[in-house]
Design an enzyme around this catalytic site. Structure first.
Site: not given
Ligand code: NAP
Length: 307
Positions: A51, A56, A85, A118
């Site tokens: 994931d 990120y 996402k 997200h």
């Protein structure tokens, strides 16, 4: 060679199987190479579900880890389930495909298995509200499936009303709603709703207050010290973290714990050789305080803030 764990799977509406344990990759900070190393350890020990997210800022390293293990012949691409996402500032329908293509370029992959919205909120790059309807965003998500850039689509952090509205108006229904669920935030209402629709609730921050990463919640984290839970962990020769993950798996909820620590990466996967009784499930459940570790206070005031 060290042990390789096998993980149960769950069926998605898009008629694919998703491993019940995924490897979470969000970290507030990381050393160069740390994401790549963690992903490599995870795949070596048996994780087949990973994931990540554009926000990120780790898709390059996550992709390197994945591609290194494919090149070594340890896994094939189709044995892996990769999620990324869409960030809030790319919610305009025309932006969605472009954003996924950028993620794929960073990951160095031809497709992902799951692409998630997200958050239901939309902003510009300065974080100001753009009030884009997530149904508009969803049309872009559906286009990503049509183009073969992702095998399935889903959402994250949608509340009950948002999920129902999406489900009722979508051409392609969401495979998952990725939300915070853990023993101190059990989310029965949302989990029941998801089950009615066959949308899979995926538990992020599954360790909740058991995680060592959350010193800001000292005082609320009796689950870390409770002797009854300690005795339960001892009975099965497991840690409190493993009991928490097992509790979620037994509720039929996939989990995506994150760790940079090799021993914990293994520990979090090693939960398929014991079963909690009904009474033990109730004990874990008794720590529920409906407490969110991730309230996303920064999004409060935005039109589609979900909580
Ligand atoms: N969709 C969303 O909005 C959203 C939000 C949050 C998270 N997520 C996803 O969910 C993943 C997991 O959530 P999270 O990272 O917030 O929380 P988490 O997985 O519940 O906890 C991670 C923290 O717990 C520690 N830890 C890991 N295994 C442990 C164990 N066995 N015993 C004790 N401590 C342990 C880790 O430390 P070390 O690394 O030092 O081992 C890390 O600091 C994220 O990485 C991300 O992929 C999604």
């Amino acid at each position: 060679m060290s042990k390789v764990y096998r993980v149960n799977t769950v069926n998605l509406l898009s008629k694919r199987e998703m491993p019940m344990i995924g490897f979470g990759t969000y970290a507030r900070k990381a050393e160069p190479g740390q994401y790549r190393q963690a992903v490599e350890w995870a795949i070596e020990i048996g994780y087949r579900h990973i994931d990540t997210a554009s926000s990120y800022n780790n898709e390059v390293e996550v992709g390197e880890g994945i591609n290194n293990k494919i090149k070594e012949g340890l896994v094939t691409r189709d044995q892996l389930f990769v999620t990324t996402k869409l960030w809030n500032d790319r919610h305009a329908e025309t932006e969605v495909v472009a954003s996924l293509k950028e993620s794929l370029a960073r990951l160095n992959l031809d497709y992902v298995d799951l692409y998630l919205v997200h958050w239901p909120v939309s902003t510009n790059s300065k974080g100001e509200d753009t009030e884009i309807d997530y149904m508009e965003t969803w049309r872009g998500m559906e286009k990503c499936v049509e183009l073969g850039l992702t095998k399935g689509i889903g959402v994250s952090n949608f509340n009950e009303d948002q999920l129902i509205r999406l489900y009722e108006n979508a051409t392609i229904p969401p495979d998952v709603n990725q939300i915070e669920i853990n023993p101190t935030f059990v989310q029965h209402k949302m989990v029941d709703l998801c089950k009615q629709m066959s949308v899979i609730p995926v538990a992020y921050t599954p360790l909740g207050l058991i995680s060592e990463a959350r010193p800001e919640f000292i005082g609320k984290d009796v689950i870390k010290t409770d002797p009854g839970l300690g005795a339960l962990a001892q009975k099965y020769e497991k840690t409190r973290a493993q009991i928490a993950l097992r509790y979620l798996i037994q509720r039929g909820i996939p989990v995506i714990p994150k760790s940079f620590t090799k021993s914990r990466i293994e520990e979090n996967l090693n939960i398929f050789d014991f079963e909690l009784t009904t009474g033990e499930m109730a004990l874990v459940e008794s720590f529920n305080i409906d407490h969110r570790c991730v309230p996303a206070n920064g999004f409060k005031g935005l039109k589609n803030y979900p909580f």
